[in-house]
Design a protein around this motif. Sequence first.
Motif, PDB file in Angstrom:
ATOM      1  N   PHE A  21     -17.199 -11.722  38.855  1.00 32.47           N
ATOM      2  CA  PHE A  21     -16.704 -12.247  37.574  1.00 32.47           C
ATOM      3  C   PHE A  21     -17.521 -13.460  37.128  1.00 32.47           C
ATOM      4  CE2 PHE A  21     -12.354 -10.245  38.289  1.00 32.47           C
ATOM      5  CZ  PHE A  21     -12.519  -9.306  37.291  1.00 32.47           C
ATOM      6  N   LEU A  22     -17.836 -14.335  38.068  1.00 28.03           N
ATOM      7  CA  LEU A  22     -18.659 -15.496  37.727  1.00 28.03           C
ATOM      8  C   LEU A  22     -20.060 -15.072  37.297  1.00 28.03           C
ATOM      9  CD1 LEU A  22     -17.625 -18.131  40.436  1.00 28.03           C
ATOM     10  CD2 LEU A  22     -17.115 -18.153  37.995  1.00 28.03           C
ATOM     11  N   ALA A  23     -20.601 -14.047  37.896  1.00 26.35           N
ATOM     12  CA  ALA A  23     -21.930 -13.561  37.525  1.00 26.35           C
ATOM     13  C   ALA A  23     -21.910 -13.017  36.097  1.00 26.35           C
ATOM     14  CB  ALA A  23     -22.398 -12.504  38.514  1.00 26.35           C
ATOM     15  N   VAL A  24     -20.854 -12.245  35.753  1.00 28.57           N
ATOM     16  CA  VAL A  24     -20.738 -11.708  34.392  1.00 28.57           C
ATOM     17  C   VAL A  24     -20.616 -12.851  33.386  1.00 28.57           C
ATOM     18  CG1 VAL A  24     -19.246 -10.366  32.843  1.00 28.57           C
ATOM     19  CG2 VAL A  24     -19.790  -9.492  35.110  1.00 28.57           C
ATOM     20  N   VAL A  25     -19.807 -13.842  33.704  1.00 27.96           N
ATOM     21  CA  VAL A  25     -19.626 -14.990  32.807  1.00 27.96           C
ATOM     22  C   VAL A  25     -20.942 -15.734  32.629  1.00 27.96           C
ATOM     23  CG1 VAL A  25     -18.500 -17.240  32.600  1.00 27.96           C
ATOM     24  CG2 VAL A  25     -17.163 -15.241  33.248  1.00 27.96           C
TER      25      VAL A  25
END
Length: 146
Positions: A21-25
């Motif tokens: 999720f942090l990578a997508v953000v």
Amino acid sequence: MSGGEVAGILVAVFWAILVSFLAVVLVRLAQVLKKATQLVADVSEQAVPLLGEASATVRSAQSQLERVDAIATDVQEVASNASALSSTVATTFGGPLVKVAAFGYGVRQALGRKDAQPPAPRRTVIVGRTVPPARRGGRRFRGGKA
């Protein structure tokens, strides 16, 4: 499998989900920053010529205002000269011209009285009736004295 191993696997799975999720953000944030940089570059490309045109317009307006100021000064000078000229003409010709006009009017009145016939008596109408004109001459008193 023990309880510690299951807990470790669950923590590892949640940690992997959180990192994804942090990578997508972060990827989306990078795209937004790239677009913002491109927008700022486009705006600066268009703003520089607009500022140049605005500066040229302000310079042109300033020169036109200077011309209008010069014209207004000339008009004010012409108006003051016309005022002075009219007062000079009025004082020079006004008094004698009025005297000549008054003399001519007096002469016309004097000549007009010689040739003129006495005016016809006036009659006044009051509510459909005619009142006789006033009598000329002195007033007659009763008793024989005039």
